[in-house]
Motif scaffolding. Structure first.
Motif: not given
Length: 322
Positions: A285-295
């Motif tokens: 998952y990547t936030s809509e603003d691209g500032r954080w992500a997780a997997e």
């Protein structure tokens, strides 16, 4: 493999580990197997990034040079192993991508330092006195927590809308605690690793993307044991599909192949050449603003030689820091 306890009257055919993400002499490598995934094909803009990998490894099989499971020789007798190997590794990493360009690629650097907790429980069964079998198991069992071996890497990053290429050169330093007479160690030993690498990724407009990170490691001689671990190739790869702007699903895998033999006192005739392949599902998952992500991902090992065979589970977080 350097034997560290006199109770081992003959070399154990299987390769024991001290940490599935670290070490070399005891069937390990200094590598986070299956670590990178969706960030391989994601845009990386100039700035500071923080990453954290939480890895959990569990194995109850150890394969020898011929692929046999949980077999050993002890005191000239064939015995069976009942290994339980478990490790939890937290790997903080800081990455900086600059505005500076060289050969049209952006210059960057990263630093990572693993924090390790590991427990080994080794039991033997076979035609030997119970006291001897128990002593042999105790000699290879234990638990230990602490800092692992730090890696510092510099790189050049080329990116377009379709592809990404990164050339890197890393050095792993012996910062983790290590005692040759201890069964479990957070560090791999008193030696250095030089690691060139290449990231390659491609993204299609239909939502599919692939990426890989391949490194080749050269080790110096361990000054604690006089053993020099062999060179090895390690490649992580992923194939993903973008369900929407925030969610990816796909497969993650890795290939580990030692290409030269270990050398030094007590090394087995086959040189302890390790091998392992891994594959499993991934959700990112990547936030809509691209500032954080997780997997999240789970990988099963197969085609293993001279090391444990188990399951690796990951939770990975990334955050833009500026």
């Amino acid at each position: 493999m350097k034997l560290t306890r006199s109770v081992f009257l003959a070399a154990v055919s299987a390769g024991f580990v001290s940490l599935p993400a670290h070490a070399t002499e005891n069937g390990q490598v200094r590598a986070l197997l299956g670590g990178p995934a969706q960030e391989l094909s994601s845009p990386q803009f100039p700035g500071w990034y923080g990453q954290v990998w939480l890895q959990h490894y569990r194995a109850n099989k150890v394969r020898d040079d011929q692929g046999r499971t949980n077999v050993a020789t002890l005191g000239g007798q064939a015995v069976r192993l009942q290994p339980k190997i478990e490790a939890t590794v937290l790997v903080p990493r800081v990455t900086y991508i600059s505005e500076l360009r060289y050969l049209e690629g952006r210059v960057g650097a990263s630093v990572s330092l693993p924090i390790v907790h590991q427990r080994n429980s080794i039991d033997f069964s076979g035609p030997l006195p119970p006291a001897a079998l128990a002593a042999a198991g105790d000699a290879r069992s234990g638990s230990k927590s602490g800092l692992g071996d730090a890696e510092i890497s510099t790189f050049l990053d080329w990116q377009t809308d379709d592809y990404r290429l990164v050339g890197s050169l890393g050095v792993v330093a012996p910062t983790g605690a290590y005692d040759k007479d201890r069964a479990v160690n957070p560090g791999a030993g008193d030696f250095w690793t030089l690691r060139p690498g290449l990231v390659a990724a491609y993204v299609w407009e239909n939502g599919f993307e692939v990426g890989s990170r391949t490194t080749y490691s050269f080790n110096t001689r361990n000054r604690d044991t006089d053993v020099r671990s062999g060179q090895y190739l390690h490649s992580d790869f992923s194939g993903l599909y973008r369900l929407n702007d925030t969610t990816r699903v796909g497969l993650q895998g890795f290939v580990l192949k030692q290409t030269t033999r270990d050398s030094g006192p007590g090394v087995a005739s086959h040189g302890n050449e390790v091998q392992s392949l891994g594959l499993g599902p991934l959700v990112g998952y990547t936030s809509e603003d691209g500032r954080w992500a997780a997997e999240v991902k789970v990988l099963r090992e197969f085609s293993v030689r001279n090391r444990p065979q188990g399951t690796i589970s990951y939770l990975r977080l990334q955050l833009r820091l500026d």
